[in-house]
Design an enzyme around this catalytic site. Structure first.
Site, PDB file in Angstrom:
ATOM      1  N   LYS A  53       5.003  -5.972  -8.961  1.00  0.00           N
ATOM      2  CA  LYS A  53       4.849  -7.351  -9.430  1.00  0.00           C
ATOM      3  C   LYS A  53       5.069  -7.426 -10.944  1.00  0.00           C
ATOM      4  O   LYS A  53       5.760  -8.322 -11.442  1.00  0.00           O
ATOM      5  CB  LYS A  53       3.463  -7.883  -9.054  1.00  0.00           C
ATOM      6  CG  LYS A  53       3.342  -8.138  -7.549  1.00  0.00           C
ATOM      7  CD  LYS A  53       1.912  -8.371  -7.092  1.00  0.00           C
ATOM      8  CE  LYS A  53       1.861  -8.545  -5.572  1.00  0.00           C
ATOM      9  NZ  LYS A  53       0.510  -8.672  -5.031  1.00  0.00           N
ATOM     10  N   GLN A  97      -5.611  -8.824  -7.030  1.00  0.00           N
ATOM     11  CA  GLN A  97      -5.008  -7.960  -6.012  1.00  0.00           C
ATOM     12  C   GLN A  97      -6.045  -7.605  -4.944  1.00  0.00           C
ATOM     13  O   GLN A  97      -7.120  -7.092  -5.249  1.00  0.00           O
ATOM     14  CB  GLN A  97      -4.451  -6.682  -6.677  1.00  0.00           C
ATOM     15  CG  GLN A  97      -3.724  -5.757  -5.732  1.00  0.00           C
ATOM     16  CD  GLN A  97      -2.454  -6.390  -5.141  1.00  0.00           C
ATOM     17  OE1 GLN A  97      -1.687  -7.048  -5.823  1.00  0.00           O
ATOM     18  NE2 GLN A  97      -2.259  -6.214  -3.842  1.00  0.00           N
ATOM     19  N   ASP A 120      -1.212 -17.119  -6.119  1.00  0.00           N
ATOM     20  CA  ASP A 120      -1.175 -16.452  -4.811  1.00  0.00           C
ATOM     21  C   ASP A 120      -1.380 -17.464  -3.689  1.00  0.00           C
ATOM     22  O   ASP A 120      -1.171 -17.150  -2.518  1.00  0.00           O
ATOM     23  CB  ASP A 120      -2.275 -15.381  -4.724  1.00  0.00           C
ATOM     24  CG  ASP A 120      -1.689 -13.975  -4.703  1.00  0.00           C
ATOM     25  OD1 ASP A 120      -0.476 -13.850  -4.441  1.00  0.00           O
ATOM     26  OD2 ASP A 120      -2.447 -13.017  -4.927  1.00  0.00           O
TER      27      ASP A 120
END
Ligand code: NAP
Length: 284
Positions: A53, A97, A120
């Site tokens: 990422k 995460q 997200d």
């Protein structure tokens, strides 16, 4: 092999090139998108995802900040960090995460992310917006799959789509996106007695379970588009999906490989969401 291989790596590279142009245009307006990535502990898979990422952000021209915490970080310390990032004007997107260690309340931490920085798409506000058909940030994996279906010219409207898996981050948002694009959608999960009854009539089959070779050729309608989200390790350490690739590729019309299918699209969509957050947040 009869199926066309859907090259997620190539699609993701093309998307990143487009996003680079978007980032350059934003920069001309003095907007430099910034993404903060929170990672807890040293789970090797999480570390790899985070590295990918950060690398994609660098390639496109999105500033990324890595916020690393030990596995025994307290809930309060993590929440304080999220609050600081919510207030930080240089940060447009915040990514936590997952998975988090079991002593941390994942739902509470995700809920603490400012909805306008929820790149997200896991915040309950983002989920609700998607449910009512007015999405703001769509979770990156299903968004990436919709991108693949569109670019590959896979018809969705009026088709039967079957999603294996009902997680909040993949299965449910995937089903909603297919529904919003006028597919007739079936969701299967661990309590579905015989998923094959459903999958055998699927024009689009999305496997998002996390079980190696769950989907065999006998479960697939000839000519179907098969999207493999699963990431599993074989006994000899190779990365493979939920779909038994070789036999299924003999039956399907098109298929995503693992690796090189959905994974790269997930990363590219995160960068897209970060740029979108930057652009939305700085709009007068
Ligand atoms: P998850 O939260 O563990 O959810 C798995 C889902 O599969 C659950 O809804 C479960 O049902 C369902 N399930 C279990 N056995 C099943 C069966 N036999 N038939 C149909 N459904 C079944 O996992 P996730 O986060 O959604 O991720 C799924 C997989 O995708 C994992 O391998 C993950 O690593 C991978 N993934 C890949 C990417 C990428 O970018 N490539 C991104 C995200 C996730 P219940 O709800 O009844 O338990």
């Amino acid at each position: 092999m009869t199926a066309r291989i859907i090259d997620g790596k190539a699609h993701a590279a093309a998307l990143r090139a487009e996003l680079k142009a978007t980032a350059e245009n934003l920069a001309k307006r003095g907007i430099h998108a910034g993404l903060a990535v929170i990672v807890v502990g040293d789970n090797p898979a999480s570390r790899t995802y985070v590295r990918n990422k950060v690398r994609a952000c660098e390639e496109v021209g999105v500033l990324s900040q890595l916020h690393e915490f030990p596995a025994d970080v307290t809930q309060e310390a993590l929440l304080a960090s999220v609050r600081d990032l919510n207030a930080d004007p240089r940060i447009d997107g915040i990514l936590v995460q997952l998975p988090l260690p079991p002593h941390l309340d994942e739902a509470r931490i995700l809920a603490a992310v400012a909805p306008e920085k929820d790149v997200d798409g896991f915040h309950v506000q983002s989920a609700g917006a998607l449910l009512i058909g007015a999405p703001r940030f769509v979770p990156c994996t299903p968004a990436g799959i919709m991108y693949l279906l569109e670019k590959e010219g896979i018809p969705i409207a009026g088709r039967h789509a079957v999603v294996l898996g009902r997680s909040n981050i993949v299965g449910k948002p995937m089903a909603l996106l297919l529904l919003q694009n006028d597919a007739t959608v079936t969701i299967c999960h661990s309590k579905t007695p015989d998923p094959a009854i459903h999958t055998r009539s699927a024009d689009i089959l999305v496997a998002a379970v996390g079980r190696l070779n769950l989907v065999g050729a006998g479960m697939v309608k000839p000519g179907a588009c098969v999207i493999d989200v699963g990431t599993n390790r074989t006994p000899d350490g190779k990365l493979r999906g939920d779909v038994d690739f070789d036999p299924v590729a003999e039956v399907a019309g098109s298929i995503t490989p693992v690796p090189g299918g959905v994974g790269p699209m997930t990363v590219a969509m995160l960068v897209a969401n970060a740029l979108r957050a930057a652009s939305l947040r700085r709009k007068d």
